[in-house]
Structure formats: structure tokens, C-alpha cells
Design an enzyme around this catalytic site. Structure first.
Site, short mmCIF file in Angstrom:
data_model
loop_
_atom_site.label_atom_id
_atom_site.label_comp_id
_atom_site.label_asym_id
_atom_site.label_seq_id
_atom_site.Cartn_x
_atom_site.Cartn_y
_atom_site.Cartn_z
N CYS A 1 13.90 10.65 7.03
CA CYS A 1 13.70 10.27 8.44
C CYS A 1 15.01 10.25 9.21
O CYS A 1 15.04 10.51 10.41
CB CYS A 1 13.00 8.92 8.52
N GLU B 1 9.49 1.43 11.16
CA GLU B 1 10.55 2.43 11.05
C GLU B 1 9.85 3.77 11.08
O GLU B 1 9.14 4.13 10.13
CB GLU B 1 11.35 2.22 9.76
N GLU C 1 9.57 15.98 15.32
CA GLU C 1 10.05 15.85 13.95
C GLU C 1 9.30 16.81 13.04
O GLU C 1 8.09 16.76 12.91
CB GLU C 1 9.84 14.41 13.47
N LYS D 1 0.87 -1.17 0.00
CA LYS D 1 0.00 0.00 0.00
C LYS D 1 0.91 1.23 0.00
O LYS D 1 1.45 1.63 1.02
CB LYS D 1 -0.90 0.01 1.24
#
Length: 512
Positions: free
Chosen positions: A309, A276, A407, A201
């Protein structure tokens, strides 16, 4: 991500779009065929579509089939039905097919690079020279690793222990938009090599190269149902995939809140998950560091418009070299050219989506209101507009402030200092968030670097380098940055059920 409401645009039907002159089929890929109908109903009906826009200039690229529970279930059933045959396929044949996929990626690398740049705004030259070759490498690496997989038998009081990796079953892989095809291939290649079947997906913001990969796997000869692609929004397509009782593995790259929801769904069926997640990585610059190198590595954190990331967005500099480092850094930032990522001269392109740019700018605005100072950048690029955000560096930020703790996922760095020789304070600042994905250290003294890096909480630590990743190494995060490790044999450990067969030396019946 938030789903878009159904509108007149969403009533479009997914077929084939031309993106940068490349035909892209925008329907789902389920059981070896293209589908743009709601399945699992008495009378299949056309599914709605959503519009995929380019972050470069907002141009509509394609109408994408918008999947839901019916498509999700059909894809999992296809993967379930194909699993026994794929799991029984000899390792050498699975490896051959993975190499054929790699060959297909190489053959279409220019097309893949062009489509991906149009879809997510990453630099075209990076996609051509680095990303697409790495995608092919990922498939070849796990093909090779599959054939080398094994563990020496060992003895227990005369009994022989034999360890084997048994394919686990259908795997649902949910991938992000910042490096769509490469991050997907990090998951797809080991899952297929392990003998598991796959339902992918992709992000609704960058679905196009996943569709092209489906064509490549078909041309390579993968049997129907071994690899499937369901497009759509998380709540509509992702949620039923992760809750399906026939799924045996889930691998997800994305946000912490979404991972929590996936974990809750997976828990109902005790499905192992690999996550992750976010990062807020530090880049420590010691007083004896090569400051030219340190500045180069710091500016590298603006790669992909900061949408990485692993990016070391918190610059932690030993006080005596703060000004000298900053001078080198700003000199490099002024030479960055922001613009169309298809232009060879461009060093930083757009962010992915207007909604994401607003989120990034919100972090910066709140930080400035709280007393931070923008040494460079601090807002949208006034000349380019749209999704282009200036490379930004903020100083005068507190350790407990939002801009340091959360973040941002954009071209926004912060700068803090620590006292000369105070390794404890350097480590305290570096480890002072809920994340632990990566860390970068620039130092001249090998022994001091080893002492500090050994105390950093991170899945990966780079010393005097950045983003050097070997597929044989474990990859993942600590704390809120993830669960589990993938890469090398760790990937096979995840996508397989490990089995130990213990055989006694006696008791065999005699025949003949």
C-alpha cells in the site's frame, strides 16, 4: 472481495491441512476452541468450506472453514465475555503474555515463513529474515510500551488531573492479504496490550498464518475468548462482525469502498474506526539527487510484486536528470529475476490471484490504449504464465489519467517529469491524487528537501530512504488513504477510552 459461489469444492470440510509440511488447522478459533460448525442454531451443522489456492502455481492448499453470521456472533460474544477479565489483568501480566506470543512466533518462524510464502507468494527469504522477526517484534514492542504508558499528572487551580487509558472492549480487526501476519500483528498486539479483546477476520485469500497464530496464542496462555479468528468472505463474515452491537473498535486495512461500508455499519453503534486504505504515493527525484540511490529506491517499489500500500508507484523526476535516472533504473530492472518466491535467487514473485492479475493488466491495457508507452514490461510474464506479471514502467501518462490516479496494486510504475527548479509543479503533481498515504523524496539539498517534504500531503514522508518505520511513530493516511493513526501511544489512544480524573485538594472526610 467477491465471494465464490458454493460448489462441490466448497462442500469440503475444514480440518487440518499440510502446507509445506506444516500442519495447519483450518477451522475457526472461537473462545479457545476449534470450530467448523454453524453456531447459534438449535442444531449446530457443519459449515461449508472454501478452497485456498497458492498464487505460486495455483495448487489447492487447504479447505478453509467458511464463516457467516453465526460464527461472527459467537466470536464477538466470546470476546465480550472475556473482556472484563482481560481488562482487569494487570499490565505486567498482559505484557508477559504478549512476550510469550512473541517467543512462540520466533520458535515457529521457519514454519510461518514457509506457510505464508505458499499462501500469498511473498519471497521466502523476506519472510524468514524480515517479516516474521518483525511480527515477534510487534508483540514485544507493545508489551514494553504498555508498561511505559502514562501521562504526568497536572494541576488546575489546585486540582489534580490524572489521565488513564481504560480498555475499550471487543475489537474487530480485518486484515489484508499482501502481508497477512505482519499487518495483523500491527493491530493485534496493541489491541491486546491495551486490554481489549480481539476478533480477527483475515483475508479469504491468505488465512493460513492467522490460524497458526491462534495456536501460538493458545500455547502462550491467552485466556479463552481473548483472541478469536473467524475465516470467510467479507459479505458473509466481515459484514456481521462490523455491524455487531457488542463491538467497540474496528480496525481495517483494505480498499476505500469496503471502508465506506464498514463506516456505515459502525455508525449505527457509534463505533470508532481506524482505516488504513489505498495509496498512490509519489517518488520525487530532484536534479541534485544521488541517482544510484534514486534508482535503487524506485526498483524497491516492485517489492512483493508491487502489492504494497505504501509503494511509491508514481515516479516524478526533475527534467534534467530524467534520462540518466531512467538508465540507472532500467539497468536494475533487467537484473530482477522473476520466478518461484521460494527460490533464493528470485527478486519478484507472483501476484496474489488470477482475478487480481486481470485487474492489474486491465489498468495497463487501458493506459496503453490511451497513449502510454511501456518502457519495460507491460503484460504477463510469457515464460511463467499464471499470476506472474512483468515489472512495468509506463511513460507518456497524463496527470488526470486512470493509471496515475487509481491504485493498481501490482508491479506497475509510471514516470512523469517536472521542469527544473519548479518546486510548485513537483508538489502539484505529488499531491494531485485523492490519496495521501506516503511519499518518498530523493534530494541532495537538505533545505530544498525540507521545503518540499513540508508541503507533501502524506501520513509518512521518507527522504533519501524508504519503508523505515518505527513502531513509536504515528502511522496512517490522509485524504482517501485512511482515518486515524496507529503506532506508539496512538494505538493505545484508539484501543482504549481515555479518562481524565480530576481530584479536588479539599473536602476529604476524616476517619479515625
Amino acid at each position: 472481495m467477491d465471494q465464490a459461489p458454493l460448489t462441490a469444492t466448497a462442500a469440503l470440510r475444514a480440518t487440518v491441512a499440510s502446507v509445506e509440511g506444516v500442519p495447519v488447522d483450518t477451522r475457526h478459533w472461537i473462545n479457545g476452541t476449534r470450530s467448523a460448525t454453524v453456531t447459534g442454531t438449535a442444531t449446530p451443522t457443519p459449515t461449508p468450506a472454501f478452497t485456498d489456492h497458492s498464487p505460486i502455481d495455483g495448487t489447492p492448499l487447504a479447505a478453509i472453514a467458511r464463516g457467516g453470521p453465526g460464527e461472527a456472533r459467537a466470536a464477538v460474544v466470546a470476546a465480550r465475555n472475556a473482556f472484563a477479565g482481560w481488562a482487569a489483568t494487570p499490565a505486567a501480566e498482559r505484557a508477559r503474555l504478549l512476550r510469550a506470543v512473541a517467543d512462540g512466533v520466533d520458535a515457529r518462524a521457519e514454519e510461518l515463513a514457509a506457510v505464508e510464502t505458499a499462501d500469498n507468494g511473498a519471497l521466502l527469504r523476506s519472510n524468514r529474515r524480515g517479516v516474521m522477526p518483525r511480527v515477534a517484534h510487534n508483540f514485544r514492542y507493545f508489551a514494553d510500551r504498555l508498561l511505559a504508558l502514562g501521562h504526568e499528572d497536572f494541576d488546575t487551580r489546585g486540582h489534580t488531573n490524572h489521565v488513564s487509558w481504560d480498555p475499550a472492549g471487543p475489537a474487530v480487526l480485518i486484515t489484508p492479504w499482501n502481508a497477512p501476519l505482519m499487518l495483523a500483528s500491527w493491530k493485534i498486539a496493541p489491541a491486546l496490550a491495551a486490554g481489549s479483546t480481539v476478533v480477527l477476520k483475515p483475508s479469504e485469500w491468505t488465512p493460513l498464518t492467522a490460524s497458526l497464530l491462534a495456536d501460538i496464542t493458545h500455547e502462550a496462555g491467552l485466556p479463552p475468548g481473548v483472541f478469536n479468528v473467524v475465516q470467510g468472505y467479507g459479505a458473509e463474515a466481515g459484514a456481521p462482525l462490523t455491524a455487531d452491537p457488542d463491538v467497540r473498535r474496528i480496525s481495517f486495512t483494505g480498499s476505500v469502498p469496503t471502508a465506506r461500508r464498514i463506516a456505515e455499519a459502525a455508525a449505527a453503534h457509534l463505533v470508532p474506526c481506524s482505516f488504513e486504505l489505498g495509496g498512490k504515493s509519489p517518488l520525487l527525484v530532484l536534479a541534485d539527487a544521488d541517482l544510484e540511490l534514486a534508482a535503487d529506491l524506485a526498483v524497491e517499489q516492485y517489492d512483493n510484486a508491487g502489492q504494497v500500500c505504501l509503494a511509491a508507484t508514481r515516479l516524478l523526476v526533475e527534467e534534467p536528470v530524467r534520462d540518466a535516472f531512467l538508465g540507472h533504473f532500467l539497468d536494475r530492472v533487467t537484473k530482477l529475476t522473476q520466478g518461484d518466491p521460494r527460490d533464493e535467487a528470485t527478486g519478484i514473485g507472483p501476484n496474489i490471484h488470477p482475478r487480481h492479475v486481470e485487474r492489474v493488466d486491465g489498468f495497463v491495457r487501458r493506459a496503453l490504449e490511451a497513449g502510454a508507452k511501456a518502457v519495460t514490461g507491460g503484460g504477463r510474464n510469457p515464460e511463467l504464465g499464471g499470476n506472474y506479471y512483468l515489472p512495468t514502467l509506463l511513460t507518456d501518462v497524463a496527470q488526470d489519467s486512470e493509471i496515475v490516479q487509481e491504485e493498481v496494486f501490482g508491479p506497475v510504475l509510471t514516470l512523469q517529469t517536472f521542469p527544473e527548479g519548479d518546486d510548485d509543479e513537483a508538489v502539484r503533481l505529488a499531491n494531485g491524487t485523492r490519496f495521501g498515504l506516503a511519499a518518498t523524496l530523493v534530494a541532495g539539498d537538505r533545505e530544498r528537501a525540507a521545503r518540499i517534504s513540508g508541503r507533501l500531503v502524506a501520513g509518512t514522508v521518507w527522504v533519501n530512504c524508504f519503508f523505515v518505520r518505527d513502531l513509536s511513530a504515528p502511522f496512517g493516511g490522509s485524504r482517501s488513504s485512511g482515518v486515524g493513526r496507529e503506532g506508539g501511544d496512538w494505538s493505545f489512544d484508539f484501543y482504549c477510552d481515555l479518562k481524565n480524573t480530576v481530584t479536588a485538594p479539599k473536602g476529604w472526610a476524616r476517619h479515625g
